[in-house]
Design a protein around this motif. Structure first.
Motif, PDB file in Angstrom:
ATOM      1  N   ALA A 119      99.812 -11.028  -2.227  1.00 24.57           N
ATOM      2  CA  ALA A 119     100.712 -10.453  -3.244  1.00 24.57           C
ATOM      3  C   ALA A 119     101.228 -11.546  -4.174  1.00 24.57           C
ATOM      4  O   ALA A 119     101.267 -12.725  -3.815  1.00 24.57           O
ATOM      5  N   THR A 124     106.691 -12.151  -7.992  1.00 20.56           N
ATOM      6  CA  THR A 124     107.262 -10.799  -7.884  1.00 20.56           C
ATOM      7  C   THR A 124     107.982 -10.621  -6.556  1.00 20.56           C
ATOM      8  O   THR A 124     109.123 -10.139  -6.517  1.00 20.56           O
ATOM      9  N   VAL A 125     107.330 -11.022  -5.485  1.00 23.64           N
ATOM     10  CA  VAL A 125     107.926 -10.884  -4.147  1.00 23.64           C
ATOM     11  C   VAL A 125     109.205 -11.712  -4.055  1.00 23.64           C
ATOM     12  O   VAL A 125     110.233 -11.230  -3.560  1.00 23.64           O
ATOM     13  N   ARG A 160     109.991  -1.665  -1.434  1.00 23.00           N
ATOM     14  CA  ARG A 160     109.118  -1.995  -2.561  1.00 23.00           C
ATOM     15  C   ARG A 160     108.374  -3.311  -2.312  1.00 23.00           C
ATOM     16  O   ARG A 160     107.176  -3.417  -2.591  1.00 23.00           O
ATOM     17  N   ARG A 193     105.717  -2.628   0.285  1.00 27.92           N
ATOM     18  CA  ARG A 193     104.616  -1.863  -0.308  1.00 27.92           C
ATOM     19  C   ARG A 193     103.709  -2.785  -1.130  1.00 27.92           C
ATOM     20  O   ARG A 193     102.484  -2.701  -1.058  1.00 27.92           O
ATOM     21  N   GLU A 194     104.300  -3.683  -1.898  1.00 26.77           N
ATOM     22  CA  GLU A 194     103.530  -4.623  -2.715  1.00 26.77           C
ATOM     23  C   GLU A 194     102.683  -5.551  -1.838  1.00 26.77           C
ATOM     24  O   GLU A 194     101.499  -5.770  -2.111  1.00 26.77           O
ATOM     25  N   LYS A 213      99.894  -3.441  -0.231  1.00 28.72           N
ATOM     26  CA  LYS A 213      98.894  -3.053  -1.230  1.00 28.72           C
ATOM     27  C   LYS A 213      97.907  -4.193  -1.454  1.00 28.72           C
ATOM     28  O   LYS A 213      96.688  -3.986  -1.428  1.00 28.72           O
ATOM     29  N   GLU A 214      98.431  -5.379  -1.635  1.00 31.89           N
ATOM     30  CA  GLU A 214      97.566  -6.526  -1.880  1.00 31.89           C
ATOM     31  C   GLU A 214      96.790  -6.919  -0.622  1.00 31.89           C
ATOM     32  O   GLU A 214      95.656  -7.395  -0.713  1.00 31.89           O
TER      33      GLU A 214
END
Length: 87
Positions: free
Chosen positions: A3, A7-8, A48, A51-52, A55-56
């Protein structure tokens, strides 16, 4: 970790700020509903982030495992994590 680290990191710092705010709210004996609302907002950010990251993980690690024919371990990891998320 696959990820986007920026952002994280940003989301986790936001959640940390909200936790600091929650501690202050408790110390100031703020209204219960206000504290609960802030808790829900913090949990939403953490969901969130998770989830990120997942997802990655699916797009990278799991996809690579399927391509190499070694997906069983990754599937078991995901299933185990889903079990934990249900609790």
């Amino acid at each position: 970790m696959k990820a986007d680290k920026a952002t994280v990191t940003r989301l986790l710092k936001t959640a940390r700020g909200q936790l600091d705010g929650l501690l202050k709210m408790v110390e100031e004996d703020r209204y219960c509903i206000d504290i609960s609302t802030q808790l829900l907002a913090t949990q939403a950010i953490l969901r969130r982030v998770n989830r990120e990251i997942l997802k990655e993980h699916m797009k990278g690690c799991v996809k690579e495992a399927f391509a190499s024919g070694d997906a069983d371990e990754k599937i078991d990891e995901i299933l185990s994590l889903l079990d934990k998320m249900e609790k």
